[in-house]
Design a protein around this motif. Structure first.
Motif, PDB file in Angstrom:
ATOM      1  N   LEU A 138       0.834  -1.194   0.000  1.00 51.07           N
ATOM      2  CA  LEU A 138       0.000   0.000   0.000  1.00 51.07           C
ATOM      3  C   LEU A 138       0.874   1.251   0.000  1.00 51.07           C
ATOM      4  N   ASP A 139       0.471   2.230  -0.793  1.00 50.68           N
ATOM      5  CA  ASP A 139       1.178   3.503  -0.814  1.00 50.68           C
ATOM      6  C   ASP A 139       1.033   4.183   0.545  1.00 50.68           C
ATOM      7  N   ALA A 140       2.125   4.812   0.999  1.00 55.18           N
ATOM      8  CA  ALA A 140       2.099   5.460   2.308  1.00 55.18           C
ATOM      9  C   ALA A 140       1.062   6.571   2.375  1.00 55.18           C
ATOM     10  N   ALA A 141       0.736   7.190   1.231  1.00 54.48           N
ATOM     11  CA  ALA A 141      -0.252   8.278   1.227  1.00 54.48           C
ATOM     12  C   ALA A 141      -1.653   7.774   1.505  1.00 54.48           C
ATOM     13  N   PHE A 142      -1.870   6.462   1.409  1.00 52.79           N
ATOM     14  CA  PHE A 142      -3.217   5.922   1.631  1.00 52.79           C
ATOM     15  C   PHE A 142      -3.649   6.102   3.083  1.00 52.79           C
ATOM     16  N   TRP A 143      -2.707   5.966   4.023  1.00 52.43           N
ATOM     17  CA  TRP A 143      -3.097   5.957   5.441  1.00 52.43           C
ATOM     18  C   TRP A 143      -3.645   7.298   5.909  1.00 52.43           C
ATOM     19  N   PRO A 144      -3.007   8.430   5.606  1.00 55.21           N
ATOM     20  CA  PRO A 144      -3.633   9.702   6.000  1.00 55.21           C
ATOM     21  C   PRO A 144      -5.013   9.896   5.375  1.00 55.21           C
ATOM     22  N   ALA A 145      -5.185   9.458   4.125  1.00 52.65           N
ATOM     23  CA  ALA A 145      -6.498   9.589   3.485  1.00 52.65           C
ATOM     24  C   ALA A 145      -7.547   8.767   4.224  1.00 52.65           C
ATOM     25  N   LEU A 146      -7.162   7.556   4.660  1.00 55.89           N
ATOM     26  CA  LEU A 146      -8.094   6.698   5.399  1.00 55.89           C
ATOM     27  C   LEU A 146      -8.449   7.312   6.746  1.00 55.89           C
ATOM     28  N   LEU A 190     -10.907  10.182   7.031  1.00 57.31           N
ATOM     29  CA  LEU A 190     -12.312   9.756   6.999  1.00 57.31           C
ATOM     30  C   LEU A 190     -12.725   9.127   8.322  1.00 57.31           C
ATOM     31  N   VAL A 191     -11.843   8.313   8.914  1.00 55.93           N
ATOM     32  CA  VAL A 191     -12.167   7.680  10.186  1.00 55.93           C
ATOM     33  C   VAL A 191     -12.345   8.740  11.272  1.00 55.93           C
ATOM     34  N   ASN A 192     -11.468   9.740  11.291  1.00 55.43           N
ATOM     35  CA  ASN A 192     -11.597  10.815  12.278  1.00 55.43           C
ATOM     36  C   ASN A 192     -12.883  11.600  12.082  1.00 55.43           C
ATOM     37  N   ASN A 193     -13.216  11.896  10.812  1.00 55.63           N
ATOM     38  CA  ASN A 193     -14.469  12.604  10.547  1.00 55.63           C
ATOM     39  C   ASN A 193     -15.658  11.797  11.049  1.00 55.63           C
ATOM     40  N   ALA A 194     -15.638  10.482  10.760  1.00 54.19           N
ATOM     41  CA  ALA A 194     -16.753   9.632  11.193  1.00 54.19           C
ATOM     42  C   ALA A 194     -16.819   9.567  12.716  1.00 54.19           C
ATOM     43  N   ALA A 195     -15.655   9.514  13.388  1.00 52.58           N
ATOM     44  CA  ALA A 195     -15.644   9.437  14.848  1.00 52.58           C
ATOM     45  C   ALA A 195     -16.202  10.699  15.479  1.00 52.58           C
ATOM     46  N   GLU A 196     -15.866  11.843  14.917  1.00 52.44           N
ATOM     47  CA  GLU A 196     -16.305  13.100  15.508  1.00 52.44           C
ATOM     48  C   GLU A 196     -17.749  13.421  15.177  1.00 52.44           C
ATOM     49  N   ALA A 197     -18.275  12.848  14.074  1.00 55.37           N
ATOM     50  CA  ALA A 197     -19.662  13.108  13.716  1.00 55.37           C
ATOM     51  C   ALA A 197     -20.602  11.991  14.137  1.00 55.37           C
ATOM     52  N   GLY A 222     -21.019  10.324  17.122  1.00 47.35           N
ATOM     53  CA  GLY A 222     -21.385  10.059  18.499  1.00 47.35           C
ATOM     54  C   GLY A 222     -20.504   9.047  19.191  1.00 47.35           C
ATOM     55  N   GLY A 223     -19.242   8.963  18.809  1.00 48.91           N
ATOM     56  CA  GLY A 223     -18.315   8.076  19.502  1.00 48.91           C
ATOM     57  C   GLY A 223     -18.372   6.633  19.067  1.00 48.91           C
ATOM     58  N   GLU A 224     -18.943   6.345  17.907  1.00 46.89           N
ATOM     59  CA  GLU A 224     -19.011   4.969  17.421  1.00 46.89           C
ATOM     60  C   GLU A 224     -18.794   4.955  15.914  1.00 46.89           C
ATOM     61  N   VAL A 225     -17.835   4.134  15.463  1.00 48.36           N
ATOM     62  CA  VAL A 225     -17.492   4.049  14.048  1.00 48.36           C
ATOM     63  C   VAL A 225     -17.357   2.586  13.663  1.00 48.36           C
ATOM     64  N   THR A 226     -17.842   2.248  12.466  1.00 47.16           N
ATOM     65  CA  THR A 226     -17.669   0.903  11.907  1.00 47.16           C
ATOM     66  C   THR A 226     -16.808   1.001  10.660  1.00 47.16           C
ATOM     67  N   VAL A 227     -15.761   0.167  10.610  1.00 48.42           N
ATOM     68  CA  VAL A 227     -14.908   0.075   9.419  1.00 48.42           C
ATOM     69  C   VAL A 227     -14.943  -1.373   8.956  1.00 48.42           C
ATOM     70  N   ALA A 228     -15.449  -1.604   7.749  1.00 54.79           N
ATOM     71  CA  ALA A 228     -15.565  -2.951   7.190  1.00 54.79           C
ATOM     72  C   ALA A 228     -14.770  -3.028   5.905  1.00 54.79           C
ATOM     73  N   ALA A 229     -14.024  -4.120   5.729  1.00 51.73           N
ATOM     74  CA  ALA A 229     -13.168  -4.291   4.549  1.00 51.73           C
ATOM     75  C   ALA A 229     -13.576  -5.546   3.804  1.00 51.73           C
ATOM     76  N   GLN A 230     -13.417  -5.505   2.496  1.00 51.31           N
ATOM     77  CA  GLN A 230     -13.612  -6.681   1.660  1.00 51.31           C
ATOM     78  C   GLN A 230     -12.792  -6.522   0.399  1.00 51.31           C
ATOM     79  N   LEU A 231     -12.516  -7.635  -0.241  1.00 49.29           N
ATOM     80  CA  LEU A 231     -11.736  -7.655  -1.476  1.00 49.29           C
ATOM     81  C   LEU A 231     -12.633  -8.161  -2.587  1.00 49.29           C
ATOM     82  N   ARG A 232     -12.757  -7.357  -3.665  1.00 43.15           N
ATOM     83  CA  ARG A 232     -13.651  -7.729  -4.757  1.00 43.15           C
ATOM     84  C   ARG A 232     -13.001  -7.391  -6.086  1.00 43.15           C
TER      85      ARG A 232
END
Length: 420
Positions: free
Chosen positions: A312-320, A323-330, A332-342
Motif C-alpha cells: 500500500l502507498d504510504a499516502a493511503f493511510w492519512p487519506a483513510l 475519513l475515520v476521524n471525521n466519522a468518529a467526531e460526527a 457520536g463516539g461509534e465508528v464501523t470500518v468494514a473491509a472486503q476484497l472484490r
C-alpha cells in the motif's frame, strides 16, 4: 457493418481516427452504390455499366489505399482531404455517365462539403465547395443522356422521383449521423475541460494547504517539544496519582503522535513498508488509532479467509484516517470500518450512525473544502482524502444512510502479490 460501430462516440476527436471513420462511411456508401447499380441493372436501366463500375472501383481503391499511407508522408488530415476530393471527383464522373445535372443524386455533393467544413475548416473547405459548384455547373453541358427507355416520359419522371428520394435519404442520414457524432465529441471535450478545471482548482487549493502545512510544521516543533518536557516532568512528579498519571501518559502519547506527524510532513511522507498482509496491516493501523482515541468505539470487520499481501502507498493511510476521524467526531463516539476484497479492489466502508450531509455537501464532497460542523474543523480532510485516492487510482463516495449517519466507501485497485 453495424451502424453503431460507425457512430460510436469516443472521448476525444483524433484526426487519424476521424479519417478511419470517414473511410468506413465511404465503404458503406460504396456498398449502397453497388446495390443501387445492381437494382438499376435488374430494371433494365440503360446505363454505361463499364464506366460506372470503373468509377466505383477507382473510389474503392482510393479508400483502400488511404489508411495504408505512411504517417511520415501523408498526415491524417491530408488523407482525409484526399478522400473527400476523390468523393467529389468520382461523384462527378458517375453523374456525367448518368444524365449529368438532371440526375437527382447530384445533391450528394453536399455531404463531402459538409464534412470538409466540419473536419478541415479553412481553405480546403472553400476549395471543395467551389469545385463541387463548378462540377455541378459543368454537368449541364458535358454528360451522357439520361436513360429515357424509348422516350417514355412517365418512366423517366418516376425514375427521377425515386432518385430524389434516395438522394434526400442518404444526405439526411449522413448529415444527421455525422453531425450527431461530432456534437457528442464536442460535449465529451467540454466535460473533460470542466473536469480538468475542477482538478486544477483542487490542486491549487491543495498546494496552498501544503505551503501552509509546511510553515505550521516548522512553527509547531518548539511548542510540542516544550509540552513534551513539561508532561515528562509532571509524570515524574505525580507518579503516585494513578488517575492523573493515566491522563498524562495519554497526553504524552498524543504529543508523540503529533511529533511523528510533523516529522513525516517535513520529510514528505513515511516510507512504504513493502508488501504486507492487507487486512492485518489495516487492523494494526486501526488498533494504533484506537489507542489514541479511547473515547471512540471502533468496530473493525475483516473478511474471513486468506489475507493477500499488498504494497500500500504510504499516502493511503492519512487519506483513510481523515475519513475515520471525521466519522468518529460526527458519529457520536461509534465508528464501523468494514473491509472486503472484490475483483482485485479493496472496498472499505466507513460508517457512522449519527448526522447527515446536505445535498450541496454530497455534490461538492472532495472537490472543494466543505463547511465543517466541528468547532475546530476546516473542512479540508474530505478534499485531501478525495485527491489522494484519485491519485492512487481509487474513488471515494459518500451517501446518507436511511437509518441515520453517513456511509463513506473507498474503492482502491490493488496490485496483489502472486503466491509462489
Amino acid at each position: 457493418m453495424k451502424w453503431n460501430a460507425i457512430w460510436e462516440p469516443e472521448q476525444a476527436i483524433d484526426p487519424r481516427q476521424t479519417s478511419r471513420r470517414v473511410c468506413r462511411l465511404r465503404w458503406m456508401m460504396l456498398s449502397l452504390a453497388s446495390a443501387l447499380t445492381a437494382g438499376c441493372a435488374l430494371l433494365d436501366v440503360a446505363l454505361p455499366w463499364l464506366l460506372i463500375i470503373q468509377a466505383l472501383a477507382t473510389l474503392a481503391l482510393v479508400n483502400l489505399a488511404l489508411p495504408r499511407l505512411p504517417d511520415w508522408e501523408v498526415s491524417a488530415e491530408q488523407a482525409l482531404r484526399l478522400g473527400l476530393l476523390a468523393d467529389v471527383l468520382v461523384l462527378t464522373e458517375l453523374l456525367a455517365f448518368s444524365g449529368g445535372a438532371a440526375n437527382p443524386l447530384a445533391s450528394l455533393y453536399l455531404p463531402p462539403v459538409l464534412f470538409a467544413a466540419l473536419l478541415s475548416p479553412g481553405w480546403f473547405a472553400w476549395l471543395l465547395a467551389v469545385l463541387s459548384v463548378a462540377a455541378y455547373g459543368l454537368l449541364f453541358e458535358w454528360h451522357l443522356d439520361w436513360p429515357l427507355n424509348g422516350g417514355n416520359a412517365a418512366y423517366a419522371f418516376n425514375l427521377h422521383l425515386a432518385g430524389m428520394w434516395i438522394s434526400f435519404a442518404l444526405s439526411a442520414l449522413l448529415i444527421a449521423g455525422f453531425v450527431s457524432w461530432l456534437a457528442r465529441q464536442l460535449r465529451h471535450q467540454g466535460d473533460a475541460l470542466a473536469e480538468a478545471r475542477e482538478t486544477q482548482l483542487r490542486d491549487e487549493q491543495l498546494l496552498a494547504v501544503g505551503m501552509q502545512a509546511a510553515g505550521a510544521a516548522h512553527s509547531l516543533s518548539t511548542p510540542l517539544n516544550t509540552l513534551t518536557l513539561l508532561v515528562d516532568e509532571l509524570i515524574s512528579e505525580r507518579a503516585g496519582d494513578a488517575a492523573l498519571l493515566q491522563d498524562l501518559l495519554l497526553m504524552r502519547a498524543q504529543l508523540a503522535s503529533c511529533r511523528g506527524t510533523l516529522s513525516r510532513l517535513k520529510h514528505g511522507s513515511e516510507p512504504s513498508p513493502g508488501p504486507q498482509p492487507l487486512f492485518a496491516a489495516l487492523a494494526e493501523r486501526l488498533e494504533g488509532w484506537r489507542s489514541l482515541r479511547p473515547d471512540v468505539r471502533l468496530d473493525w470487520q475483516a473478511p474471513q479467509g486468506d489475507d493477500p499481501r499488498v504494497a500500500l502507498d504510504a499516502a493511503f493511510w492519512p487519506a483513510l484516517f481523515n475519513l475515520v476521524n471525521n466519522a468518529a467526531e460526527a458519529g457520536g463516539g461509534e465508528v464501523t470500518v468494514a473491509a472486503q476484497l472484490r475483483q482485485g479492489c479493496l472496498l472499505l466502508d466507513i460508517i457512522n450512525r449519527q448526522g447527515c450531509l446536505s445535498e450541496a455537501q454530497l455534490a461538492r464532497a472532495g472537490l472543494a473544502p466543505l463547511e465543517s460542523a466541528k468547532p475546530t474543523g476546516m473542512g479540508l480532510g474530505m478534499m485531501l482524502s478525495h485527491a489522494t485516492l484519485a491519485r492512487l487510482g481509487g474513488t471515494l463516495s459518500l451517501d446518507n444512510r436511511a437509518e441515520g449517519g453517513v456511509h463513506a466507501r473507498i474503492t482502491l485497485p490493488l496490485a496483489l502479490e502472486e503466491k509462489t
